[in-house]
Design a protein around this motif. Structure first.
Motif, mmCIF file in Angstrom:
data_model
loop_
_atom_site.group_PDB
_atom_site.id
_atom_site.type_symbol
_atom_site.label_atom_id
_atom_site.label_comp_id
_atom_site.label_asym_id
_atom_site.label_seq_id
_atom_site.Cartn_x
_atom_site.Cartn_y
_atom_site.Cartn_z
ATOM 1 N N THR A 1 9.615 41.901 39.984
ATOM 2 C CA THR A 1 9.622 42.379 38.597
ATOM 3 C C THR A 1 9.541 43.899 38.509
ATOM 4 O OG1 THR A 1 8.512 42.173 36.448
ATOM 5 C CG2 THR A 1 7.099 42.117 38.380
ATOM 6 N N GLU A 2 8.880 44.563 39.472
ATOM 7 C CA GLU A 2 8.781 46.015 39.434
ATOM 8 C C GLU A 2 9.968 46.699 40.107
ATOM 9 O OE1 GLU A 2 6.232 44.938 43.109
ATOM 10 O OE2 GLU A 2 7.004 44.003 41.273
ATOM 11 N N THR A 3 10.702 45.955 40.939
ATOM 12 C CA THR A 3 11.882 46.509 41.609
ATOM 13 C C THR A 3 13.129 46.387 40.742
ATOM 14 O OG1 THR A 3 10.926 45.745 43.702
ATOM 15 C CG2 THR A 3 13.210 46.475 43.761
ATOM 16 N N ALA A 4 13.197 45.307 39.963
ATOM 17 C CA ALA A 4 14.399 44.998 39.188
ATOM 18 C C ALA A 4 14.827 46.113 38.240
ATOM 19 C CB ALA A 4 14.190 43.692 38.418
ATOM 20 N N PRO A 5 13.922 46.687 37.415
ATOM 21 C CA PRO A 5 14.397 47.717 36.484
ATOM 22 C C PRO A 5 14.866 48.984 37.193
ATOM 23 C CG PRO A 5 12.000 47.609 36.447
ATOM 24 C CD PRO A 5 12.475 46.432 37.249
ATOM 25 N N VAL A 6 14.212 49.343 38.313
ATOM 26 C CA VAL A 6 14.608 50.547 39.045
ATOM 27 C C VAL A 6 16.006 50.368 39.622
ATOM 28 C CG1 VAL A 6 13.972 52.145 40.877
ATOM 29 C CG2 VAL A 6 12.190 50.952 39.601
ATOM 30 N N THR A 7 16.269 49.191 40.185
ATOM 31 C CA THR A 7 17.580 48.914 40.747
ATOM 32 C C THR A 7 18.654 48.924 39.664
ATOM 33 O OG1 THR A 7 16.524 47.518 42.421
ATOM 34 C CG2 THR A 7 18.905 47.261 42.121
ATOM 35 N N ALA A 8 18.378 48.241 38.562
ATOM 36 C CA ALA A 8 19.366 48.160 37.478
ATOM 37 C C ALA A 8 19.660 49.535 36.891
ATOM 38 C CB ALA A 8 18.857 47.218 36.389
ATOM 39 N N ILE A 9 18.611 50.316 36.639
ATOM 40 C CA ILE A 9 18.814 51.635 36.031
ATOM 41 C C ILE A 9 19.554 52.567 36.980
ATOM 42 C CG2 ILE A 9 17.627 53.676 35.123
ATOM 43 C CD1 ILE A 9 15.442 51.758 34.125
ATOM 44 N N SER A 10 19.279 52.457 38.283
ATOM 45 C CA SER A 10 19.994 53.283 39.257
ATOM 46 C C SER A 10 21.500 53.052 39.171
ATOM 47 C CB SER A 10 19.498 52.979 40.675
ATOM 48 O OG SER A 10 18.134 53.270 40.823
ATOM 49 N N VAL A 11 21.889 51.781 39.106
ATOM 50 C CA VAL A 11 23.315 51.461 39.027
ATOM 51 C C VAL A 11 23.893 51.928 37.699
ATOM 52 C CG1 VAL A 11 25.013 49.605 39.074
ATOM 53 C CG2 VAL A 11 23.013 49.498 40.576
ATOM 54 N N MET A 12 23.167 51.732 36.609
ATOM 55 C CA MET A 12 23.654 52.145 35.293
ATOM 56 C C MET A 12 23.785 53.658 35.191
ATOM 57 S SD MET A 12 21.409 49.458 32.976
ATOM 58 C CE MET A 12 21.726 47.693 33.097
ATOM 59 N N GLN A 13 22.838 54.380 35.767
ATOM 60 C CA GLN A 13 22.935 55.846 35.757
ATOM 61 C C GLN A 13 24.118 56.302 36.608
ATOM 62 O OE1 GLN A 13 21.523 57.661 33.669
ATOM 63 N NE2 GLN A 13 19.295 57.596 33.641
ATOM 64 N N TYR A 14 24.400 55.585 37.662
ATOM 65 C CA TYR A 14 25.567 55.938 38.498
ATOM 66 C C TYR A 14 26.868 55.685 37.733
ATOM 67 C CZ TYR A 14 29.075 55.682 42.164
ATOM 68 O OH TYR A 14 30.213 55.867 42.922
ATOM 69 N N LEU A 15 26.940 54.569 37.036
ATOM 70 C CA LEU A 15 28.175 54.221 36.321
ATOM 71 C C LEU A 15 28.366 55.056 35.057
ATOM 72 C CD1 LEU A 15 28.095 50.309 36.534
ATOM 73 C CD2 LEU A 15 29.645 51.849 37.764
ATOM 74 N N TRP A 16 27.279 55.246 34.294
ATOM 75 C CA TRP A 16 27.432 55.811 32.937
ATOM 76 C C TRP A 16 26.537 57.016 32.660
ATOM 77 C CZ3 TRP A 16 26.129 50.151 31.961
ATOM 78 C CH2 TRP A 16 27.279 49.354 32.100
ATOM 79 N N GLY A 17 25.651 57.346 33.562
ATOM 80 C CA GLY A 17 24.699 58.414 33.310
ATOM 81 C C GLY A 17 24.989 59.664 34.109
ATOM 82 N N ASP A 18 23.959 60.148 34.828
ATOM 83 C CA ASP A 18 24.098 61.440 35.503
ATOM 84 C C ASP A 18 23.831 61.399 37.000
ATOM 85 O OD1 ASP A 18 21.390 60.970 35.380
ATOM 86 O OD2 ASP A 18 20.877 62.812 34.322
#
Length: 241
Positions: free
Chosen positions: A223-240
């Motif tokens: 549960t504590e790893t999931a958001p970090v992993t998801a946000i990392s991918v989202m920041q790579y695709l759509w963020g900075d």
């Protein structure tokens, strides 16, 4: 020479002399053992930072002379609101610390059906203050000038109904849907289940509320790893990233 970043909850401006609040003064004077004339950066969580230099250090008083505002852009263009199911021990602290480092904008702790954490009103207030300090410390370390908002805990069904982001995702391992085929969003809501996972009813409720099911590979993430992993991918695709 070190140039630490220190958060202080007060207005800041060019050429101002600032007396640090108790916690910041203690950190600078007792923990870091800084001396007059040493440099440091102050920020108040509103999006800007100032280069400063210590003027005076005493037992409980530290004053800092500010120079010009720093032209730093560290906030991601992608606005992410994480609904994080409450977990025990240090897991919640880890999720807040690391998602802050990854540039999350808002975090709401959630009570879900399999959540084992119980908080009365007094404990909620203490935990919110603690989690906000965890986020502040993460901002000091990672260079963020805007501190994410830590909302009061909410029930997962209520939180889902209040989300109106461009894209909404519920992360779980009972799907094979990947993070592909979506147009670039400006805002994202991300729902993370507890240690035992979201129930099928909660997942179905999320999908009926416009959340896309999402899996990040064949492995089951904590549960504590999931958001970090998801946000990392989202920041790579759509963020900075």
């Amino acid at each position: 020479m070190r140039n630490p970043r220190i958060y202080t909850d007060q207005p800041l401006a060019n050429d101002q002399v600032v007396e640090l609040t108790d916690s910041a003064a203690n950190h600078v004077g007792k923990v870091l053992r800084m001396k007059p004339e040493e440099p440091l950066i102050l920020f108040n969580g509103q999006g800007s930072a100032w280069q400063g230099r210590i003027q005076f250090v005493a037992k409980k008083v530290v004053t800092v002379a500010l120079a010009a505002e720093l032209n730093q852009v560290t906030e991601s263009p992608l606005k992410i609101h994480v609904g994080q199911s409450l977990s025990r021990g240090e897991r919640m602290d880890y999720a807040i610390q690391k998602t802050t480092e990854m540039g999350v904008t808002e975090i709401t702790p959630l009570f879900s059906e399999r959540c084992e954490v119980k908080l009365n009103a007094e404990r909620q207030e203490k935990r919110i203050r603690h989690w906000q300090q965890v986020a502040i410390s993460a901002c000091e370390q990672c260079g963020l000038n805007r501190v994410p908002v830590i909302h009061s805990p909410a029930f997962v069904v209520d939180w889902m109904a209040q989300q109106h982001s461009d894209l909404k995702f519920v992360l779980h391992h009972r799907t094979e849907k990947k993070l592909e085929g979506f147009d670039r969003p400006e805002t994202i809501a991300l729902l993370i289940g507890p240690e035992g996972g979201l129930t099928q009813e909660e997942i179905t409720r999320a999908e009926s509320s416009g959340f896309h099911a999402l899996a990040l590979g064949p492995r089951v993430l904590r549960t504590e790893t999931a958001p970090v992993t998801a946000i990392s991918v989202m920041q790579y695709l759509w963020g900075d990233l």
